[in-house]
Write a protein that holds these residues in place. Structure first.
Motif, short mmCIF file in Angstrom:
data_model
loop_
_atom_site.label_atom_id
_atom_site.label_comp_id
_atom_site.label_asym_id
_atom_site.label_seq_id
_atom_site.Cartn_x
_atom_site.Cartn_y
_atom_site.Cartn_z
N MET A 1 0.81 -1.18 0.00
CA MET A 1 0.00 0.00 0.00
C MET A 1 0.87 1.26 0.00
SD MET A 1 -2.45 1.64 2.94
CE MET A 1 -1.02 2.09 3.87
N MET A 2 1.87 1.28 0.86
CA MET A 2 2.73 2.46 0.95
C MET A 2 3.44 2.71 -0.38
SD MET A 2 2.50 3.85 3.98
CE MET A 2 4.01 4.69 4.39
N ARG A 3 3.89 1.64 -1.04
CA ARG A 3 4.57 1.78 -2.32
C ARG A 3 3.62 2.34 -3.38
NH1 ARG A 3 9.19 -0.49 -3.67
NH2 ARG A 3 8.93 -2.12 -2.13
N GLU A 4 2.39 1.81 -3.41
CA GLU A 4 1.40 2.26 -4.39
C GLU A 4 1.07 3.75 -4.18
OE1 GLU A 4 -3.19 1.34 -5.63
OE2 GLU A 4 -1.97 -0.32 -4.87
N VAL A 5 0.87 4.13 -2.94
CA VAL A 5 0.56 5.53 -2.64
C VAL A 5 1.72 6.43 -3.03
CG1 VAL A 5 0.16 7.18 -0.77
CG2 VAL A 5 -1.12 5.05 -0.85
N SER A 6 2.93 6.06 -2.66
CA SER A 6 4.08 6.92 -2.95
C SER A 6 4.37 6.95 -4.45
CB SER A 6 5.31 6.50 -2.15
OG SER A 6 5.73 5.21 -2.52
N ASP A 7 4.16 5.85 -5.16
CA ASP A 7 4.36 5.86 -6.61
C ASP A 7 3.35 6.77 -7.30
OD1 ASP A 7 6.45 4.09 -6.35
OD2 ASP A 7 5.33 2.35 -7.10
N THR A 8 2.13 6.81 -6.77
CA THR A 8 1.07 7.61 -7.39
C THR A 8 1.12 9.07 -6.97
OG1 THR A 8 -0.35 5.66 -7.43
CG2 THR A 8 -1.43 7.79 -7.68
N HIS A 9 1.32 9.33 -5.68
CA HIS A 9 1.18 10.69 -5.15
C HIS A 9 2.48 11.28 -4.61
CE1 HIS A 9 -3.15 10.29 -5.52
NE2 HIS A 9 -3.05 9.11 -4.94
N GLY A 10 3.54 10.53 -4.63
CA GLY A 10 4.77 11.00 -4.02
C GLY A 10 4.83 10.56 -2.56
N LEU A 11 5.98 10.65 -1.99
CA LEU A 11 6.19 10.20 -0.62
C LEU A 11 5.59 11.21 0.37
CD1 LEU A 11 7.56 7.81 0.77
CD2 LEU A 11 9.62 9.19 0.91
N PRO A 12 4.72 10.75 1.27
CA PRO A 12 4.16 11.68 2.24
C PRO A 12 5.18 12.03 3.32
CG PRO A 12 3.43 9.46 2.73
CD PRO A 12 4.21 9.39 1.45
N HIS A 13 5.00 13.17 3.94
CA HIS A 13 5.87 13.55 5.05
C HIS A 13 5.36 12.95 6.35
CE1 HIS A 13 8.05 16.32 2.55
NE2 HIS A 13 6.91 16.81 2.12
N VAL A 14 4.03 12.82 6.46
CA VAL A 14 3.39 12.31 7.67
C VAL A 14 2.26 11.37 7.26
CG1 VAL A 14 2.05 12.93 9.73
CG2 VAL A 14 3.88 14.43 8.94
N VAL A 15 2.12 10.27 8.00
CA VAL A 15 1.00 9.35 7.81
C VAL A 15 0.23 9.30 9.11
CG1 VAL A 15 0.32 6.96 7.40
CG2 VAL A 15 2.18 7.95 6.08
N HIS A 16 -1.05 9.70 9.07
CA HIS A 16 -1.88 9.62 10.27
C HIS A 16 -2.50 8.24 10.31
CE1 HIS A 16 -4.19 10.88 13.68
NE2 HIS A 16 -5.22 10.27 13.14
N ALA A 17 -2.41 7.59 11.45
CA ALA A 17 -2.93 6.24 11.58
C ALA A 17 -3.43 6.00 12.99
CB ALA A 17 -1.83 5.23 11.27
N ASP A 18 -4.37 5.09 13.09
CA ASP A 18 -4.81 4.71 14.43
C ASP A 18 -3.76 3.77 15.02
OD1 ASP A 18 -5.19 2.23 13.24
OD2 ASP A 18 -7.36 2.38 13.24
N ARG A 19 -4.07 3.20 16.14
CA ARG A 19 -3.11 2.33 16.80
C ARG A 19 -3.35 0.85 16.49
NH1 ARG A 19 -0.12 5.16 20.31
NH2 ARG A 19 -0.80 7.27 20.74
N GLY A 20 -4.01 0.59 15.35
CA GLY A 20 -4.28 -0.78 14.94
C GLY A 20 -3.00 -1.51 14.55
N THR A 21 -3.06 -2.83 14.56
CA THR A 21 -1.87 -3.64 14.31
C THR A 21 -1.30 -3.44 12.92
OG1 THR A 21 -3.27 -5.50 13.68
CG2 THR A 21 -2.50 -5.44 15.95
N SER A 22 -2.14 -3.14 11.92
CA SER A 22 -1.60 -2.97 10.57
C SER A 22 -0.68 -1.76 10.47
CB SER A 22 -2.73 -2.87 9.56
OG SER A 22 -3.53 -1.74 9.84
N MET A 23 -0.92 -0.74 11.26
CA MET A 23 -0.08 0.46 11.19
C MET A 23 1.01 0.49 12.26
SD MET A 23 -0.98 1.95 8.52
CE MET A 23 -0.17 3.53 8.59
N THR A 24 0.98 -0.43 13.20
CA THR A 24 2.01 -0.45 14.24
C THR A 24 2.93 -1.67 14.13
OG1 THR A 24 0.50 -1.56 15.79
CG2 THR A 24 0.59 0.86 15.88
N SER A 25 2.70 -2.51 13.14
CA SER A 25 3.53 -3.70 12.98
C SER A 25 4.98 -3.29 12.71
CB SER A 25 3.01 -4.55 11.83
OG SER A 25 3.21 -3.88 10.60
N LYS A 26 5.88 -4.20 13.01
CA LYS A 26 7.30 -3.89 12.86
C LYS A 26 7.65 -3.59 11.41
CE LYS A 26 11.88 -5.42 14.14
NZ LYS A 26 12.65 -6.37 14.90
N SER A 27 7.10 -4.34 10.46
CA SER A 27 7.46 -4.12 9.06
C SER A 27 7.02 -2.74 8.58
CB SER A 27 6.87 -5.21 8.16
OG SER A 27 5.46 -5.24 8.30
#
Length: 86
Positions: A1-27
């Motif tokens: 997802m991050m690659r697709e977003v950055s390829d389409t819109h450029g690299l974001p400076h900040v990503v707002h996310a909740d504290r769910g496991t998908s956004m807090t995982s080590k990878s």
């Protein structure tokens, strides 16, 4: 997802996310760090940060008419337009 977003819109400076496991995982955390993208988390134990959007999204994704996948962005937009105006 991050690659697709950055390829389409450029690299974001900040990503707002909740504290769910998908956004807090080590990878994901390591990827953000490698790309020098700052994480803007929701505040812990603060119930009014985004309850309306979270509740609305849960209603949407459990609706019987919600598809497993959208074939295109145009299809997703058409679905949402119809869903919201019903």
């Amino acid at each position: 997802m991050m690659r697709e977003v950055s390829d389409t819109h450029g690299l974001p400076h900040v990503v707002h996310a909740d504290r769910g496991t998908s956004m807090t995982s080590k990878s994901v955390a390591e990827l953000r760090e490698d790309l020098t993208v700052t994480r803007s988390p929701s505040r812990p134990k603060v119930s009014n940060d985004n309850p309306y959007s979270e509740a609305w999204f849960k209603t949407l994704k459990y609706a019987p008419v919600f598809p497993d996948r959208f074939a295109s962005l145009a299809q997703a937009r058409a679905f949402m337009n119809d869903f919201v105006t019903r």
